[in-house]
Design an enzyme around this catalytic site. Structure first.
Site, PDB file in Angstrom:
ATOM      1  N   GLY A 213       0.839  -1.205   0.000  1.00  9.84           N
ATOM      2  CA  GLY A 213       0.000   0.000   0.000  1.00  9.84           C
ATOM      3  C   GLY A 213       0.859   1.234   0.000  1.00  9.84           C
ATOM      4  O   GLY A 213       2.057   1.174  -0.297  1.00  9.84           O
ATOM      5  N   ASN A 214       0.253   2.353   0.302  1.00  9.47           N
ATOM      6  CA  ASN A 214       1.028   3.589   0.412  1.00  9.47           C
ATOM      7  C   ASN A 214       0.374   4.474   1.464  1.00  9.47           C
ATOM      8  O   ASN A 214      -0.660   4.128   2.037  1.00  9.47           O
ATOM      9  CB  ASN A 214       1.151   4.291  -0.945  1.00  9.47           C
ATOM     10  CG  ASN A 214      -0.209   4.646  -1.507  1.00  9.47           C
ATOM     11  OD1 ASN A 214      -0.920   5.476  -0.954  1.00  9.47           O
ATOM     12  ND2 ASN A 214      -0.592   3.996  -2.608  1.00  9.47           N
TER      13      ASN A 214
END
Ligand code: CTP
Length: 408
Positions: A213-214
């Protein structure tokens, strides 16, 4: 609606002025900024010191203050404040002030501000019953309503004179709801348009509990959807996993992966007039994510290798398909920002690209503010100062609005 809003509170000389400290306290509590402007007569009923203390701002009482006493006083202050405000509310509004405003008088700071306003003007007529019911006062109120001024009717009941009838300043809660309502109604300049917004990160599963993810919080996209909806658009928000409340009147669709986001976006593209892709889409997904949790002890050696595959570029695919839609992309760049953003603008066939740098103080992930530049295909680069994400959202929508076609 009141949070972050700038309210010019005009106070004129009626006995109900003594209730305005409570109104100011509640507006401030709701997150609004309040600039009080008083007529000379109002100062007979409540002191500027009380109101300055509660509003946490100097109260304006004079048109021509002593310039040497305070450098913040400039003779263009009436214009600056008029441009600053989101709404001007005069409470109590006396018969005299209403008459002056109706006829365009500008003989003090308060009435001068009214003439210079670009935002909505709202009034709470408050006076004794006979003054209120007087034909001239009623004609003036009707005339002001006719020019788009918002008027809240006074409450009925016992008045300071001992008489009874309409003329009382409505309770603070009612006044707050009134201002809130106006702020919501005004500026509906995107009515009839469908704005599709993507927000947040995408998550690409590694196994049932882990993902790539980020750090995107989704705040920018949620602000865009909220702003579009407040301006009258039908707003659809396609969001990756975030911890944010859905803005009022926004249709939200939750997705997880880039492919899910692409499917949800494509399905709604045809009907959209504007697409604003704020989402931080993961560029790569894991090939064949594990169906069971990957166990540490079952791995040999100290390394775990994941094979990644490129995700679709959602925005680019929309750019290839677009017919009437206005397409807005975001570019998150840590260096060579303008050049990279210009290249993305062309490669993805966009109408607007918004550039930001997550490393700048007050910009990027999980902040409530952003520092952006807005780029368009004509080569224009507008650098904006640090602003709330809501204000940035509105500035983007302002640019979008200029590019939309409107059928009459
Ligand atoms: N975007 C998208 N699909 C992707 C990646 C990005 O639709 N797979 C969109 C983003 O929502 C954003 C814009 O494209 O509006 C630019 O995203 P960014 O990550 O800055 O650009 P990339 O094209 O991925 O290029 P790079 O990561 O190399 O800078």
């Amino acid at each position: 609606m009141l949070a972050g809003k700038k309210i010019l509170l005009g106070i004129t000389g009626g006995i109900a002025a003594y209730k305005t400290p409570l109104l100011i306290r509640e507006l401030i509590k709701a997150g609004a900024e309040v600039q009080v402007v008083m007529s000379r007569a109002a100062q007979q009923f409540v002191t500027p010191l009380t109101l300055a203390t509660l509003s946490r701002r100097e109260v304006i009482t004079e048109m021509f203050p002593d310039a040497s006493a305070n450098a913040s006083h400039r003779w263009t202050q009436h214009i600056d404040l008029a441009l600053w405000a989101d709404v001007m509310f005069i409470a109590p509004a006396t018969a005299h002030t209403i008459a002056k405003i109706t006829h365009g008088f500008a003989d003090d700071m308060l009435t001068t501000l009214v003439l210079a306003l670009r935002c909505p003007l709202a009034l709470a007529p408050t006076m004794d019953v006979d003054m209120f019911l007087n034909r001239t006062t009623q004609m003036n109120i009707d005339a002001l309503k006719g020019t788009g001024c918002f008027v809240i009717d006074p409450d009925e009941g016992e008045l300071a004179s001992g008489l009874a009838g309409p003329g009382r300043l409505p309770e603070t809660d009612k006044l707050l709801a009134f201002i809130d309502d106006i702020l919501e109604k005004v500026h509906q300049d995107l009515t009839g348009k469908h704005v599709l917004v993507t927000a947040g990160p995408t998550q690409e599963p590694i196994d049932p509990v882990r993902y790539i993810g980020n750090r995107s919080s989704g705040k920018m996209g949620f602000a865009v959807a909220a702003a579009a909806s407040l301006r009258g658009a039908q707003a659809t928000l396609i969001s990756g996993p975030v911890a944010l409340k859905t803005p009022r009147n926004v249709h939200r669709i939750d997705v997880r992966t880039a492919r899910e986001m692409q499917a949800a976006t494509l399905a709604r593209f045809e009907k959209a007039d504007v697409v604003i892709m704020t989402a931080a889409v993961a560029d790569y997904a894991v090939v064949n994510p594990a169906h069971e949790k990957i166990k540490r002890e079952q791995q040999s050696g100290n390394e775990l290798t994941l094979t990644l595959t490129k995700n679709p570029d959602i925005l680019k695919s929309l750019g290839e398909k677009k017919t009437h839609q206005i397409l807005v992309g975001f570019a998150l760049e840590t260096h060579n920002g303008v050049a990279y953003a210009q290249e993305k603008l062309q490669r993805k066939n966009l109408d607007v690209i918004v550039l930001n740098n997550p490393n700048e103080e007050g910009a990027g992930f999980n902040t409530d503010t952003n520092i952006v530049s807005i780029l368009t295909p004509d080569g224009k680069v507008e650098q904006l100062p640090r602003k709330s994400k809501f204000d940035v959202a509105n500035m983007i929508l302002d640019r979008v609005k200029m590019k939309l076609t409107w059928s009459v």
